[in-house]
Design a protein around this motif. Structure first.
Motif, PDB file in Angstrom:
ATOM      1  N   MET A  70       0.557  -1.144   0.218  1.00 35.82           N
ATOM      2  CA  MET A  70       0.119  -0.182  -0.143  1.00 35.82           C
ATOM      3  C   MET A  70       0.721   1.748  -0.098  1.00 35.82           C
ATOM      4  N   ARG A 102     -10.766  -5.072   1.180  1.00 34.03           N
ATOM      5  CA  ARG A 102     -10.460  -3.435   0.300  1.00 34.03           C
ATOM      6  C   ARG A 102      -8.753  -3.636  -1.083  1.00 34.03           C
ATOM      7  N   TRP A 103      -8.068  -4.214  -0.487  1.00 29.84           N
ATOM      8  CA  TRP A 103      -6.831  -4.631  -1.471  1.00 29.84           C
ATOM      9  C   TRP A 103      -7.687  -4.978  -2.993  1.00 29.84           C
ATOM     10  N   LEU A 161      -9.743  -2.734  -4.962  1.00 29.42           N
ATOM     11  CA  LEU A 161      -9.356  -1.990  -5.722  1.00 29.42           C
ATOM     12  C   LEU A 161      -8.161  -2.336  -7.040  1.00 29.42           C
ATOM     13  N   LYS A 162      -7.338  -3.570  -6.391  1.00 29.48           N
ATOM     14  CA  LYS A 162      -6.864  -4.466  -7.415  1.00 29.48           C
ATOM     15  C   LYS A 162      -7.675  -5.434  -8.505  1.00 29.48           C
ATOM     16  N   HIS A 222     -17.378  -8.553  -3.061  1.00 29.09           N
ATOM     17  CA  HIS A 222     -16.409  -8.304  -1.290  1.00 29.09           C
ATOM     18  C   HIS A 222     -16.984  -7.876  -0.479  1.00 29.09           C
TER      19      HIS A 222
END
Length: 272
Positions: free
Chosen positions: A156, A216-217, A220-221, A229
């Motif tokens: 991050m 959450r990562w 995002l990706k 999610h």
């Protein structure tokens, strides 16, 4: 998401016996902690001890595979440090999970490496870099750019140390509980008073915050779709509802989730 996934964290104390040996100290045990802290401040300007002097008192993890989710902790309540390590390292002999941590590449894994060597343990499934399994040349647990171990603090920050954040801050900013209470580091107190459930709950809380940030990562990706999610977040909530020791974590999460536009939907209002 590549299953199984293991999100983990460790808690440590200063190994005063090894510290006394390293520095040649002949002092009563009660005085060793303060003496070692003073020496460390003189060396580095901080009380944070060298990694080999971190004695592991707890390892916690959240395991996710095709059968579901399971939280576990190995602590000094029942096991020596060597036994804690043996139990944890045996996981990698049976399965090869995607490993998730916060600062694991700079702290947790190096500490595990040093302490395993101290106790004469063998852990090729975790530390092999291709010498045994040639495939691990290209995807192993040590290389920061591989995906077998994802250190969220590192990725991050886009691998720039000046961008590193504390887990507590990252969790709060994203609407998760972070450290509950006053945030003080109480591991030595828990061990001294043999408050083992408080110790494991503390360690497991860090694991849960790391897990939620990881979801959450992945969103995002693009490695998780929004519906997937949301499903995993709700599955985590449902799982924790069956664990009384994490009632406070859920309660704080419910409150903090209201602070961001995205996490406010983690706990939908009751329908009448």
């Amino acid at each position: 998401m590549r299953l199984p996934v293991l999100t983990f964290d460790i808690e440590t104390l200063t190994d005063v016996k090894s510290g006394a040996h390293l520095y040649g100290l002949d002092l009563p045990e009660a005085d060793l902690n303060s003496a070692l802290a003073k020496l460390r401040r003189q060396e580095s300007g901080t009380d944070f001890q060298r990694l080999p002097l971190h004695e592991i008192v707890c390892i916690s993890g959240l395991w996710l595979d095709e059968h579901g989710m399971k939280m576990f902790s190995f602590s000094r309540e029942h096991d020596s440090e060597a036994e804690i390590l043996t139990k944890f390292l045996s996981i990698f002999d049976k399965r090869h999970p995607t490993l998730i941590s916060w600062n694991g590449s700079q702290f947790d894994l190096p500490v595990i490496l040093f302490r395993a060597m101290y106790h004469g343990l063998s852990a090729p499934s975790l530390f092999d870099q291709g010498e045994i399994d040639t495939q691990k040349r290209y995807n192993n647990y040590q290389n920061r750019y591989h995906q077998r171990h994802v250190d969220l603090m590192d990725v991050m920050a886009m691998f720039h140390g000046r961008h590193f954040m504390k887990l507590d801050d990252a969790a709060h900013l994203l609407g998760f509980p972070g450290k509950r209470g006053d945030g003080a580091y109480r591991v030595p107190e828990y061990v001294r008073a043999q408050q083992w459930q408080a110790l494991t709950s503390y360690c497991e809380g860090d694991v849960l915050n790391t897990w939620l940030i990881y979801l959450r990562w992945l969103l995002l990706k693009g490695q998780l779709q929004l519906t997937d999610h949301q499903h995993l977040v709700q599955s985590t909530i449902q799982y924790l509802q069956a664990l009384p020791q994490h009632a406070e974590f859920l309660s704080v999460w419910r409150e903090t989730s209201r602070q961001t536009e995205f996490t406010q939907f983690d706990f939908p209002p009751p329908t009448h």
